[in-house]
Design an enzyme around this catalytic site. Structure first.
Site, PDB file in Angstrom:
ATOM      1  N   HIS A   6       0.845  -1.194   0.000  1.00 30.36           N
ATOM      2  CA  HIS A   6       0.000   0.000   0.000  1.00 30.36           C
ATOM      3  C   HIS A   6       0.876   1.238   0.000  1.00 30.36           C
ATOM      4  CE1 HIS A   6      -3.121   2.871   1.057  1.00 30.36           C
ATOM      5  NE2 HIS A   6      -3.940   1.981   0.549  1.00 30.36           N
ATOM      6  N   ASP A  47      -7.976  -4.981  -1.091  1.00 25.73           N
ATOM      7  CA  ASP A  47      -8.399  -5.789  -2.241  1.00 25.73           C
ATOM      8  C   ASP A  47      -8.093  -7.269  -2.096  1.00 25.73           C
ATOM      9  OD1 ASP A  47      -9.383  -3.649  -3.852  1.00 25.73           O
ATOM     10  OD2 ASP A  47      -7.305  -3.005  -4.063  1.00 25.73           O
TER      11      ASP A  47
HETATM   12  N1  COA Z   1       4.322  -7.303  -4.884  1.00 22.54           N
HETATM   13  C1  COA Z   1       5.660  -7.383  -4.947  1.00 22.54           C
HETATM   14  N2  COA Z   1       6.478  -6.331  -4.742  1.00 22.54           N
HETATM   15  C2  COA Z   1       5.880  -5.162  -4.462  1.00 22.54           C
HETATM   16  C3  COA Z   1       4.492  -5.019  -4.367  1.00 22.54           C
HETATM   17  C4  COA Z   1       3.721  -6.153  -4.598  1.00 22.54           C
HETATM   18  N3  COA Z   1       2.389  -6.082  -4.535  1.00 22.54           N
HETATM   19  N4  COA Z   1       4.196  -3.744  -4.079  1.00 22.54           N
HETATM   20  C5  COA Z   1       5.350  -3.098  -3.981  1.00 22.54           C
HETATM   21  N5  COA Z   1       6.373  -3.957  -4.220  1.00 22.54           N
HETATM   22  C6  COA Z   1       7.783  -3.627  -4.218  1.00 22.54           C
HETATM   23  C7  COA Z   1       8.125  -2.913  -5.520  1.00 22.54           C
HETATM   24  O1  COA Z   1       8.463  -3.821  -6.543  1.00 22.54           O
HETATM   25  C8  COA Z   1       9.268  -2.050  -5.082  1.00 22.54           C
HETATM   26  O2  COA Z   1      10.411  -2.841  -4.969  1.00 22.54           O
HETATM   27  P1  COA Z   1      11.845  -2.263  -5.400  1.00 22.54           P
HETATM   28  O3  COA Z   1      12.084  -1.124  -4.451  1.00 22.54           O
HETATM   29  O4  COA Z   1      12.727  -3.425  -5.243  1.00 22.54           O
HETATM   30  O5  COA Z   1      11.672  -1.797  -6.809  1.00 22.54           O
HETATM   31  C9  COA Z   1       8.867  -1.628  -3.676  1.00 22.54           C
HETATM   32  O6  COA Z   1       8.028  -2.679  -3.196  1.00 22.54           O
HETATM   33  C10 COA Z   1       8.105  -0.328  -3.635  1.00 22.54           C
HETATM   34  O7  COA Z   1       7.026  -0.397  -4.571  1.00 22.54           O
HETATM   35  P2  COA Z   1       6.207   0.848  -5.113  1.00 22.54           P
HETATM   36  O8  COA Z   1       5.240   0.377  -6.161  1.00 22.54           O
HETATM   37  O9  COA Z   1       7.135   1.944  -5.482  1.00 22.54           O
HETATM   38  O10 COA Z   1       5.500   1.282  -3.804  1.00 22.54           O
HETATM   39  P3  COA Z   1       4.222   2.104  -3.711  1.00 22.54           P
HETATM   40  O11 COA Z   1       4.159   2.634  -2.350  1.00 22.54           O
HETATM   41  O12 COA Z   1       4.078   3.083  -4.817  1.00 22.54           O
HETATM   42  O13 COA Z   1       3.157   0.943  -3.946  1.00 22.54           O
HETATM   43  C11 COA Z   1       1.131   0.036  -4.563  1.00 22.54           C
HETATM   44  C12 COA Z   1       1.864   0.973  -3.627  1.00 22.54           C
HETATM   45  C13 COA Z   1      -0.234  -0.255  -3.949  1.00 22.54           C
HETATM   46  C14 COA Z   1       0.936   0.719  -5.920  1.00 22.54           C
HETATM   47  C15 COA Z   1       1.939  -1.282  -4.741  1.00 22.54           C
HETATM   48  O14 COA Z   1       2.157  -1.901  -3.507  1.00 22.54           O
HETATM   49  C16 COA Z   1       1.248  -2.228  -5.690  1.00 22.54           C
HETATM   50  O15 COA Z   1       1.347  -2.061  -6.906  1.00 22.54           O
HETATM   51  N6  COA Z   1       0.503  -3.231  -5.159  1.00 22.54           N
HETATM   52  C17 COA Z   1      -0.230  -4.135  -5.991  1.00 22.54           C
HETATM   53  C18 COA Z   1      -1.471  -3.486  -6.523  1.00 22.54           C
HETATM   54  C19 COA Z   1      -2.541  -3.296  -5.492  1.00 22.54           C
HETATM   55  O16 COA Z   1      -2.840  -4.205  -4.718  1.00 22.54           O
HETATM   56  N7  COA Z   1      -3.169  -2.125  -5.486  1.00 22.54           N
HETATM   57  C20 COA Z   1      -4.271  -1.831  -4.585  1.00 22.54           C
HETATM   58  C21 COA Z   1      -3.884  -0.769  -3.622  1.00 22.54           C
HETATM   59  S1  COA Z   1      -5.146  -0.539  -2.399  1.00 22.54           S
END
Ligand code: COA
Length: 378
Positions: A264, A315
């Site tokens: 998240h 989710d």
């Molecule tokens: N699975 C695996 N790795 C994940 C991950 C996941 N669901 N979410 C984040 N990571 C990892 C990223 O690959 C990244 O790794 P790195 O630093 O080695 O590149 C790190 O964690 C940070 O990810 P980032 O996407 O920059 O963090 P964020 O704070 O922007 O992410 C989300 C938030 C929700 C966008 C992200 O966790 C995600 O895409 N989750 C899956 C989609 C989802 O469930 N969305 C609903 C949100 S309520």
């Protein structure tokens, strides 16, 4: 505005405070969510979705009379104009439900004579209409695309009961109705998430509420936002068994594929909404005698915690809960919208009430002092 050497914009505006709001607050460190000062667990335990709608719009809990009046008004607005349903009959049957929702909600504007009013009274009337109608549209599409007539909404039912009734053709039992009502409470607001921010940006131009909500639906559809719940169920179906989870997670991490429903942008600990949905997923597994999806989800959760220190979000467990309720995968995100309409409209009301056009600046990182070269010389 500035050069890259002077400042560096926060990627994805993380941590940037872009508005003041009294509606909801996420405490990412402690895993706490409040609506207008009330803890989400307190509301999920004691409240109803309709009461939460009142709370989000008015900043306080209603009296019994006020709640009854709002319920009456919402129920009087369950029906959508015939034209909207007729038009939906002509959409391609494989159209994505979120695309249909976006288009149909946008078209509701044609049938609302004061739908462009931004004063509180007019905007509240539109908020009531939208909150009453959005579920009818979502459910109607699932019927229409499967060759069935939409079910006429039942104004004796709550929003949660009525939605399940219109979707599945039979009234839910009390347990499922309450579970779904709580799911709606849990999804109602989440501060400046991507879709809510979108609605505020649109409303900030003093565009109408239908336009703002249409834009919110578009933002919610993305797989990094509301679309994640459908993606979670697709993953579970792809994995297929508890035994296959470990290798699947291993492979996803090795290839840097994100595991949907995990992580998240704000919560650094358990998303308090996931606590409830985990319970519902287990409850549905027991009710249907099919624990596979819950067991797989639990295994993914513990692996992701162990390997990445990450937690499930709202989710993650809603996917297996809705699946066992017999709801089509691509309807999970429209369900999110059926609830989030309350937060969106609450934020739009708040924006209209103290409006300032939202117009940030970009950090320019392009070239400067270029000289135009005639096309024949390039
Ligand atoms: N699975 C695996 N790795 C994940 C991950 C996941 N669901 N979410 C984040 N990571 C990892 C990223 O690959 C990244 O790794 P790195 O630093 O080695 O590149 C790190 O964690 C940070 O990810 P980032 O996407 O920059 O963090 P964020 O704070 O922007 O992410 C989300 C938030 C929700 C966008 C992200 O966790 C995600 O895409 N989750 C899956 C989609 C989802 O469930 N969305 C609903 C949100 S309520």
């Amino acid at each position: 505005m500035s050069t890259a050497t002077e400042s560096s914009a926060a990627a994805g505006l993380r941590g940037v405070v872009a508005a003041q709001s009294a509606i909801g607050d996420v405490n990412g460190e402690e895993g706490k969510l409040i609506y207008q000062g009330y803890d989400i667990h307190d509301l999920a335990t004691n409240s109803t979705f309709e009461e939460v709608v009142f709370l989000l719009w008015n900043g306080r809990l209603p009296s019994a009379r006020e709640l009854m009046d709002l319920e009456k008004e919402l129920r009087a607005n369950y029906a959508v104009p015939d034209d909207v349903l007729e038009l939906m009959q002509r959409y391609p049957k494989d159209a994505d439900p979120m695309d249909v929702l976006r288009t149909s909600v946008s078209s509701l504007d044609f049938y609302d004579k004061d739908g462009h009013g931004t004063d509180r009274e007019a905007a509240l009337r539109t908020a009531i209409k939208l909150t009453g109608q959005i579920g009818t549209i979502a459910a109607a599409w699932d019927r229409i695309r499967n060759g069935n007539d939409p079910i006429v909404p039942d104004s004796t039912l709550s929003i949660a009961e009525n939605f399940l009734y219109m979707l599945r053709g039979e009234k839910p039992d009390a347990d499922e109705a309450r579970m779904f009502d709580i799911a709606l409470i849990l999804h109602a607001d989440h501060e400046l998430n991507a879709s809510t921010f979108t609605t505020r940006v649109v409303a900030g131009t003093l565009a109408d509420m239908y336009g703002a909500v249409t834009a919110g639906i578009a933002a919610l559809a993305g797989p990094l936002h509301g679309g994640a719940n459908t993606a979670v169920m697709k993953s579970l179906l792809e994995i297929g068994s508890v035994e296959a989870v470990d290798a699947w997670v291993e492979d996803a991490l090795e290839h840097k594929r994100k595991i949907m429903g995990i992580g998240h942008a704000v919560y650094k600990t358990e998303d308090p909404r996931a606590t409830w949905l985990r319970k519902f997923s287990k409850q549905m597994a027991e009710k249907k005698g099919e624990s596979k999806w819950f067991d797989m989800s639990q295994r993914i959760e513990s692996l992701m915690h162990e390997k990445k220190g990450m937690y499930p979000n709202v989710d993650f467990y809603s996917a297996s809960t809705y699946y066992l309720m017999g709801i089509a995968l691509d309807m999970y995100t429209p369900i999110f919208a059926v609830s989030r309409i309350s937060g969106w409209t609450g934020h739009i009301l708040e924006q209209y009430g103290n409006n300032k056009l939202i117009r940030p600046r970009a950090e320019y990182i392009g070239a400067r002092d270029q000289k135009y070269v005639p096309i024949e010389e390039r």
